[in-house]
Design a protein around this motif. Sequence first.
Motif, PDB file in Angstrom:
ATOM      1  N   ALA A  91      -2.352 -18.411  27.820  1.00  0.00           N
ATOM      2  CA  ALA A  91      -2.255 -17.913  26.450  1.00  0.00           C
ATOM      3  C   ALA A  91      -2.133 -16.393  26.418  1.00  0.00           C
ATOM      4  N   ASP A  92      -2.878 -15.728  27.279  1.00  0.00           N
ATOM      5  CA  ASP A  92      -2.868 -14.262  27.305  1.00  0.00           C
ATOM      6  C   ASP A  92      -1.585 -13.697  27.906  1.00  0.00           C
ATOM      7  N   ASN A  93      -1.049 -14.389  28.917  1.00  0.00           N
ATOM      8  CA  ASN A  93       0.005 -13.792  29.739  1.00  0.00           C
ATOM      9  C   ASN A  93       1.414 -14.298  29.476  1.00  0.00           C
ATOM     10  N   THR A  94       1.562 -15.473  28.877  1.00  0.00           N
ATOM     11  CA  THR A  94       2.897 -16.035  28.684  1.00  0.00           C
ATOM     12  C   THR A  94       3.648 -15.275  27.593  1.00  0.00           C
ATOM     13  N   ARG A  95       4.848 -14.810  27.924  1.00  0.00           N
ATOM     14  CA  ARG A  95       5.679 -14.161  26.923  1.00  0.00           C
ATOM     15  C   ARG A  95       6.270 -15.216  25.987  1.00  0.00           C
ATOM     16  N   ILE A  96       6.168 -14.989  24.686  1.00  0.00           N
ATOM     17  CA  ILE A  96       6.769 -15.848  23.669  1.00  0.00           C
ATOM     18  C   ILE A  96       7.771 -14.984  22.918  1.00  0.00           C
ATOM     19  N   ILE A  97       9.053 -15.294  23.083  1.00  0.00           N
ATOM     20  CA  ILE A  97      10.097 -14.464  22.502  1.00  0.00           C
ATOM     21  C   ILE A  97      10.776 -15.213  21.357  1.00  0.00           C
ATOM     22  N   TYR A  98      11.413 -14.465  20.477  1.00  0.00           N
ATOM     23  CA  TYR A  98      12.045 -15.055  19.299  1.00  0.00           C
ATOM     24  C   TYR A  98      13.556 -15.035  19.459  1.00  0.00           C
ATOM     25  N   GLY A  99      14.207 -16.112  19.036  1.00  0.00           N
ATOM     26  CA  GLY A  99      15.667 -16.175  19.002  1.00  0.00           C
ATOM     27  C   GLY A  99      16.124 -16.780  17.697  1.00  0.00           C
ATOM     28  N   GLY A 100      17.252 -16.338  17.223  1.00  0.00           N
ATOM     29  CA  GLY A 100      17.787 -16.866  15.969  1.00  0.00           C
ATOM     30  C   GLY A 100      18.374 -15.754  15.133  1.00  0.00           C
ATOM     31  N   SER A 101      19.653 -15.418  15.401  1.00  0.00           N
ATOM     32  CA  SER A 101      20.357 -14.366  14.656  1.00  0.00           C
ATOM     33  C   SER A 101      19.651 -13.015  14.766  1.00  0.00           C
ATOM     34  N   VAL A 102      19.105 -12.723  15.960  1.00  0.00           N
ATOM     35  CA  VAL A 102      18.520 -11.402  16.202  1.00  0.00           C
ATOM     36  C   VAL A 102      19.643 -10.368  16.293  1.00  0.00           C
ATOM     37  N   SER A 103      19.445  -9.229  15.654  1.00  0.00           N
ATOM     38  CA  SER A 103      20.449  -8.167  15.671  1.00  0.00           C
ATOM     39  C   SER A 103      19.757  -6.816  15.787  1.00  0.00           C
ATOM     40  N   GLU A 104      20.586  -5.786  15.921  1.00  0.00           N
ATOM     41  CA  GLU A 104      20.031  -4.428  15.964  1.00  0.00           C
ATOM     42  C   GLU A 104      19.386  -4.056  14.634  1.00  0.00           C
ATOM     43  N   LYS A 105      19.719  -4.789  13.561  1.00  0.00           N
ATOM     44  CA  LYS A 105      19.182  -4.472  12.239  1.00  0.00           C
ATOM     45  C   LYS A 105      17.764  -5.011  12.025  1.00  0.00           C
ATOM     46  N   ASN A 106      17.435  -6.157  12.649  1.00  0.00           N
ATOM     47  CA  ASN A 106      16.128  -6.773  12.375  1.00  0.00           C
ATOM     48  C   ASN A 106      15.164  -6.739  13.559  1.00  0.00           C
ATOM     49  N   CYS A 107      15.638  -6.281  14.722  1.00  0.00           N
ATOM     50  CA  CYS A 107      14.831  -6.426  15.938  1.00  0.00           C
ATOM     51  C   CYS A 107      13.564  -5.565  15.931  1.00  0.00           C
ATOM     52  N   ARG A 108      13.646  -4.365  15.385  1.00  0.00           N
ATOM     53  CA  ARG A 108      12.480  -3.464  15.449  1.00  0.00           C
ATOM     54  C   ARG A 108      11.323  -3.984  14.600  1.00  0.00           C
ATOM     55  N   GLU A 109      11.656  -4.522  13.436  1.00  0.00           N
ATOM     56  CA  GLU A 109      10.619  -5.064  12.563  1.00  0.00           C
ATOM     57  C   GLU A 109       9.951  -6.265  13.228  1.00  0.00           C
ATOM     58  N   LEU A 110      10.758  -7.165  13.796  1.00  0.00           N
ATOM     59  CA  LEU A 110      10.207  -8.340  14.472  1.00  0.00           C
ATOM     60  C   LEU A 110       9.350  -7.933  15.672  1.00  0.00           C
ATOM     61  N   ALA A 111       9.786  -6.910  16.393  1.00  0.00           N
ATOM     62  CA  ALA A 111       9.102  -6.492  17.620  1.00  0.00           C
ATOM     63  C   ALA A 111       7.716  -5.925  17.358  1.00  0.00           C
ATOM     64  N   GLN A 112       7.413  -5.598  16.105  1.00  0.00           N
ATOM     65  CA  GLN A 112       6.101  -5.040  15.780  1.00  0.00           C
ATOM     66  C   GLN A 112       5.005  -6.106  15.721  1.00  0.00           C
ATOM     67  N   GLU A 113       5.407  -7.377  15.606  1.00  0.00           N
ATOM     68  CA  GLU A 113       4.416  -8.442  15.483  1.00  0.00           C
ATOM     69  C   GLU A 113       3.702  -8.661  16.823  1.00  0.00           C
ATOM     70  N   LYS A 114       2.407  -8.919  16.769  1.00  0.00           N
ATOM     71  CA  LYS A 114       1.602  -8.900  17.995  1.00  0.00           C
ATOM     72  C   LYS A 114       1.921 -10.037  18.953  1.00  0.00           C
ATOM     73  N   ASP A 115       2.443 -11.161  18.452  1.00  0.00           N
ATOM     74  CA  ASP A 115       2.725 -12.286  19.327  1.00  0.00           C
ATOM     75  C   ASP A 115       4.209 -12.469  19.614  1.00  0.00           C
ATOM     76  N   ILE A 116       5.036 -11.526  19.178  1.00  0.00           N
ATOM     77  CA  ILE A 116       6.463 -11.561  19.505  1.00  0.00           C
ATOM     78  C   ILE A 116       6.690 -10.612  20.671  1.00  0.00           C
ATOM     79  N   ASP A 117       6.984 -11.209  21.836  1.00  0.00           N
ATOM     80  CA  ASP A 117       7.046 -10.447  23.085  1.00  0.00           C
ATOM     81  C   ASP A 117       8.467 -10.150  23.532  1.00  0.00           C
ATOM     82  N   GLY A 118       9.425 -10.289  22.616  1.00  0.00           N
ATOM     83  CA  GLY A 118      10.805 -10.018  22.969  1.00  0.00           C
ATOM     84  C   GLY A 118      11.741 -10.950  22.236  1.00  0.00           C
ATOM     85  N   PHE A 119      12.971 -11.036  22.746  1.00  0.00           N
ATOM     86  CA  PHE A 119      14.012 -11.781  22.043  1.00  0.00           C
ATOM     87  C   PHE A 119      14.914 -12.527  23.016  1.00  0.00           C
ATOM     88  N   LEU A 120      15.449 -13.654  22.536  1.00  0.00           N
ATOM     89  CA  LEU A 120      16.591 -14.292  23.178  1.00  0.00           C
ATOM     90  C   LEU A 120      17.752 -14.120  22.212  1.00  0.00           C
TER      91      LEU A 120
END
Length: 247
Positions: A200-229
């Motif tokens: 739970a502590d170490n596994t990266r959980i990343i988000y995918g689904g129409s990620v772009s340069e416009k929305n990535c920074r806001e999403l990246a601020q969330e504590k459990d979003i560890d990146g993007f596909l």
Amino acid sequence: MPRQFFVGGNFKMNGSVDTIKGIVSHLNDAKVDSNTEVVIAPPALYLLLTREHLRSGIEVAAQNVFDKPNGAFTGEISVAQLKDSNITWTLLGHSERRVVLQESDSFVASKTKAALDGGLGVILCIGESLEQREAGKTIDVVTAQLSAVAKEVKDWSKIVIAYEPIWAIGTGKVATKEQAQEVHAAIREWLGKEVSSEAADNTRIIYGGSVSEKNCRELAQEKDIDGFLVGGASLKPAFVDIINARQ
């Protein structure tokens, strides 16, 4: 230790020799966040081309791998063949394969075990349809997909979980940061209960689904979003902006 930010680029069935070389050249020359792990997944035909031209420090993933050793399996690629070609990751469970090719949770789990046993890292894709979300079944769906893997796999240290709501893939619709964070937090809670507190502590959980340069920074601020596909945007120069979303 904080979880290392992870950005994957899934080229899907796109690209040619020239365009792949162009994307790779751009990544080679770009100034990317050294704290972010980057993995790109070209079509199988271009895996060796990509690995040959891509600089060290950025890894290459296959978009799929079979769950059996080398043998009479026409059209498939084995874990051993990927390792022999210095391909260190694979995508598994992408909704485009689950839905169109009817890949079951158990088949995805079997391939995940084979990849991990052979020394590959796995970007494990999970996600719900719009119908399932509207029925309030999101957490049930994603945890069922994860439970199938947990039956086969004990060590999750080389798994990156990619939460990709099917309704947001390639549609331009993006889960709000609150929607994404809610599901990511539920996945992390599930890992703690069903796998281990370490997972739970170490596994990266990343988000995918129409990620772009416009929305990535806001999403990246969330504590459990560890990146993007990233899908389509990984074919464009703006992919570098997504890699640098935490800077």
